[in-house]
Motif scaffolding. Structure first.
Motif, short mmCIF file in Angstrom:
data_model
loop_
_atom_site.label_atom_id
_atom_site.label_comp_id
_atom_site.label_asym_id
_atom_site.label_seq_id
_atom_site.Cartn_x
_atom_site.Cartn_y
_atom_site.Cartn_z
N GLN A 210 0.85 -1.16 0.05
CA GLN A 210 -0.17 -0.20 -0.08
C GLN A 210 0.87 1.32 -0.03
O GLN A 210 0.40 2.26 -0.68
N GLY A 211 2.00 1.21 0.57
CA GLY A 211 3.06 2.36 0.77
C GLY A 211 4.08 2.37 -0.20
O GLY A 211 5.04 2.98 -0.51
N ILE B 153 2.85 9.03 -1.60
CA ILE B 153 2.01 7.99 -0.50
C ILE B 153 2.03 9.04 0.62
O ILE B 153 3.30 8.90 1.28
N LYS B 154 0.94 9.40 1.38
CA LYS B 154 0.95 9.74 2.54
C LYS B 154 0.40 8.75 3.58
O LYS B 154 -0.40 7.99 3.30
N PRO B 155 0.75 8.97 4.92
CA PRO B 155 0.32 8.15 5.95
C PRO B 155 -1.20 8.38 6.20
O PRO B 155 -1.56 9.42 5.92
N THR B 156 -1.87 7.20 6.45
CA THR B 156 -3.27 7.36 6.83
C THR B 156 -3.52 6.74 8.28
O THR B 156 -2.50 6.06 8.82
N PRO B 157 -4.77 6.98 8.64
CA PRO B 157 -4.85 6.34 10.05
C PRO B 157 -4.88 4.81 10.04
O PRO B 157 -4.29 4.26 11.28
N LYS B 158 -5.20 4.22 9.03
CA LYS B 158 -5.01 2.80 8.87
C LYS B 158 -3.46 2.24 8.54
O LYS B 158 -3.38 0.87 9.00
N TYR B 159 -2.83 2.97 7.79
CA TYR B 159 -1.52 2.46 7.47
C TYR B 159 -0.48 3.52 7.53
O TYR B 159 -0.53 4.74 6.98
N ASP B 160 0.55 3.44 8.06
CA ASP B 160 1.86 4.14 8.21
C ASP B 160 2.94 3.51 7.42
O ASP B 160 3.27 2.62 7.68
#
Length: 162
Positions: free
Chosen positions: A73-74, A99-106
């Motif tokens: 995803q990243g 690709i930016k960090p999201t609450p579900k995936y860093d």
């Protein structure tokens, strides 16, 4: 004897840590950014990260597949599996801004799995019980043996006369 075993265990842990550091930092060399730019100016090189686990979770193929899907995803690609606790990923530096960090995936996480493990807490509680329970039972045994023993009182002596 216990202190000697602890000393050897601690030395083994230190040696293992040094071996991991050497493996991660010195044994594997990568082409420099300039070399990548000459080969492919669009990519601009690679960035790397190491994903660690507290237990040997990456030994199981299902977990390894799941981790690789999450990291994809990243934009991360599995570069090498160092051992059952460490994975090295790479991705093109061009994906860094996309690709930016999201609450579900860093995308910059470096640890996989729960930070807190119930097994550790239960181990500490069990160890404390193993240390305190014999001490408490010994104390109770001494108290009960003193209560059941007849009190020996000295025979009354003649009163003192001035």
């Amino acid at each position: 004897m216990s202190a000697l075993l602890y000393y050897h265990w601690w030395g083994w842990q230190k040696q293992l840590s040094q071996q991991w550091h050497e493996e991660e930092e010195q044994l594997t060399t990568y082409p420099s950014k300039e070399e990548h730019q000459q080969a492919s100016p669009k990519l601009g090189g690679w960035e790397f990260k190491i994903l660690r686990s507290r237990r040997n979770q990456f030994h199981h193929p299902d977990v390894l597949r799941k981790v690789c899907q999450e990291e994809a995803q990243g934009g991360w690609i599995l570069f090498e599996k160092l051992d059952d606790r460490r994975l090295r990923f790479k991705r093109p530096m061009a994906l860094r801004e996309k690709i930016k960090p999201t609450p579900k995936y860093d995308p910059y996480r470096s640890y996989y799995g729960p930070r807190f493990e119930w097994e550790s807490l239960l181990s500490v509680i069990l160890l404390m019980m193993m240390a305190t329970l014999p001490a408490y039972l010994g104390y109770r045994l001494v108290i009960l043996s003193q209560r059941s023993a007849p009190l020996s009182t000295p025979a009354p002596s003649a009163p003192l006369r001035p």
